[in-house]
Structures are given as C-alpha cells and as structure tokens.
Design an enzyme around this catalytic site. Structure first.
Site, mmCIF file in Angstrom:
data_model
loop_
_atom_site.group_PDB
_atom_site.id
_atom_site.type_symbol
_atom_site.label_atom_id
_atom_site.label_comp_id
_atom_site.label_asym_id
_atom_site.label_seq_id
_atom_site.Cartn_x
_atom_site.Cartn_y
_atom_site.Cartn_z
ATOM 1 N N LYS A 1 -8.043 -6.814 -6.454
ATOM 2 C CA LYS A 1 -7.807 -6.659 -5.006
ATOM 3 C C LYS A 1 -8.490 -5.393 -4.479
ATOM 4 O O LYS A 1 -8.373 -5.045 -3.308
ATOM 5 C CB LYS A 1 -6.301 -6.553 -4.702
ATOM 6 C CG LYS A 1 -5.493 -7.787 -4.983
ATOM 7 C CD LYS A 1 -4.137 -7.748 -4.272
ATOM 8 C CE LYS A 1 -3.194 -6.753 -4.806
ATOM 9 N NZ LYS A 1 -1.840 -6.844 -4.211
ATOM 10 N N LYS B 1 -7.560 -2.478 -5.025
ATOM 11 C CA LYS B 1 -6.481 -1.630 -4.517
ATOM 12 C C LYS B 1 -6.112 -0.641 -5.636
ATOM 13 O O LYS B 1 -5.825 -1.039 -6.748
ATOM 14 C CB LYS B 1 -5.272 -2.515 -4.164
ATOM 15 C CG LYS B 1 -4.248 -1.814 -3.314
ATOM 16 C CD LYS B 1 -3.462 -2.810 -2.456
ATOM 17 C CE LYS B 1 -2.604 -2.059 -1.447
ATOM 18 N NZ LYS B 1 -1.872 -2.932 -0.554
HETATM 19 N N1 C2G Z 1 4.312 -4.503 4.408
HETATM 20 C C1 C2G Z 1 4.987 -4.429 5.615
HETATM 21 N N2 C2G Z 1 4.863 -3.319 6.384
HETATM 22 C C2 C2G Z 1 4.094 -2.283 5.967
HETATM 23 C C3 C2G Z 1 3.409 -2.349 4.738
HETATM 24 C C4 C2G Z 1 3.542 -3.490 3.959
HETATM 25 O O1 C2G Z 1 5.699 -5.378 6.013
HETATM 26 N N3 C2G Z 1 3.985 -1.175 6.775
HETATM 27 C C5 C2G Z 1 4.441 -5.731 3.615
HETATM 28 C C6 C2G Z 1 3.109 -6.452 3.424
HETATM 29 O O2 C2G Z 1 2.820 -7.258 4.566
HETATM 30 C C7 C2G Z 1 3.389 -7.289 2.185
HETATM 31 C C8 C2G Z 1 4.375 -6.393 1.387
HETATM 32 O O3 C2G Z 1 4.872 -5.417 2.307
HETATM 33 O O4 C2G Z 1 4.044 -8.503 2.546
HETATM 34 C C9 C2G Z 1 3.701 -5.697 0.235
HETATM 35 O O5 C2G Z 1 2.609 -4.974 0.756
HETATM 36 P P1 C2G Z 1 1.524 -4.369 -0.298
HETATM 37 O O6 C2G Z 1 2.241 -3.694 -1.392
HETATM 38 O O7 C2G Z 1 0.489 -3.635 0.505
HETATM 39 O O8 C2G Z 1 0.919 -5.706 -0.894
HETATM 40 P P2 C2G Z 1 -0.519 -6.351 -0.589
HETATM 41 O O9 C2G Z 1 -1.591 -5.424 -1.015
HETATM 42 O O10 C2G Z 1 -0.475 -6.830 0.812
HETATM 43 O O11 C2G Z 1 -0.551 -7.557 -1.649
HETATM 44 O O12 C2G Z 1 -0.826 -12.040 -3.135
HETATM 45 C C10 C2G Z 1 -0.446 -11.176 -2.094
HETATM 46 C C11 C2G Z 1 -0.845 -9.755 -2.369
HETATM 47 O O13 C2G Z 1 -0.452 -9.328 -3.658
HETATM 48 C C12 C2G Z 1 -0.263 -8.846 -1.298
#
Ligand code: C2G
Length: 129
Positions: A44, A46
């Site tokens: 990703k 990340k």
């Molecule tokens: N999230 C949120 N508000 C934020 C940050 C994150 O609601 N300010 C939510 C994201 O939308 C996601 C969850 O928290 O639903 C996890 O976010 P991340 O850890 O950034 O995950 P991500 O990189 O989006 O990975 O297969 C899907 C991926 O693994 C998602």
C-alpha cells in the site's frame, strides 16, 4: 449474531480510528478488524510506525473490537466475508465506492471519516516540534 468487518493499518491509534470502530460495532454484535500486515503496508506504500504485532495488540485492546485478523492482500475480502459469515463490511468514506463489488456478498457501509486527524498528520506535527 450480526457480524461486522473492517480493514486498515490502524497505526498510531487516534480519534478517527476509535470513531470508525465504535460506529462499526454499533451496526451489529461482533466486530472483526483486519489489520494490514507490514508486507501489505509495503504494497500500500504506507509506512507504519508500529509493526503488525504491536498494531494488532493495540487494536485487540479496544473495547469495540472482538477479533483481529491479518490483512495480507487486497484480494482476501470476499474470502474473509464468506469464511467469517460477515453481514456488514464497513470502511471510512475516503474509500467510498472502492469496495462496492462486495455488495454481492454482504452489506457495504461507508462511514464519514473523522476530519482533522490522521496518522500522517500526527507524525508531521511531531516532526515540527
Ligand atoms: N479513518 C477515519 N477517520 C480518520 C482516519 C481514518 O474514519 N481521520 C478510517 C479510515 O477511513 C479506515 C480506517 O479508519 O476505514 C483505518 O484507516 P487506516 O488505518 O488509514 O487504513 P487504510 O490505510 O485506509 O487501509 O483494505 C483497506 C485498507 O487496508 C485500508
């Protein structure tokens, strides 16, 4: 029992993560969280501060979470939903539309993201201190 699933890196747990997990759990009775492995985070593009083992430990300690499984790749969602008898797939709405193909297998719900917070912003803010 209504089963919910959500996916993410969940690094440097913050209010946005707690809000999505709390609202996801409110949609049913059991919440499974698929936490991205370190290898998948690499895919990703990340960079997480905490390794998978630590992120899993922390997510497991959150009151809304019933089970944590590894997220190894983009393709496992259909198998997870079928294997775990999931009723609702939940993601933040920054992913809106991206997982609509899962509607064939379960309900798909995109919840509003919590504005003004992200793991990246935390790292940037700390770097500026
Ligand atoms: N999230 C949120 N508000 C934020 C940050 C994150 O609601 N300010 C939510 C994201 O939308 C996601 C969850 O928290 O639903 C996890 O976010 P991340 O850890 O950034 O995950 P991500 O990189 O989006 O990975 O297969 C899907 C991926 O693994 C998602």
């Amino acid at each position: 029992m209504k089963k919910i699933i959500t996916y993410g890196t969940f690094d440097l747990i913050h209010e946005g993560h707690i809000n999505i997990l709390k609202r996801a759990k409110q949609l049913g009775d059991h919440l499974t969280v698929a936490v991205s492995t370190d290898d998948f985070n690499h895919t990703k593009e990340k960079k997480a501060y905490h390794c998978y083992k630590t992120r899993k430990l922390i997510v497991e300690a959150i009151r809304y979470v019933d089970d944590v499984i590894p997220e190894n790749d983009w393709e496992q969602k259909v198998n997870d939903i079928q294997r775990l008898n999931i009723d609702v797939f939940v993601m933040g709405d920054d992913w809106k539309g991206k997982f609509d193909y899962l509607k064939e297998y379960c309900e798909v719900v995109y919840l509003p993201r919590t504005s003004g917070i992200s793991s990246t912003q935390i790292k940037n803010d700390l770097f500026r201190v």
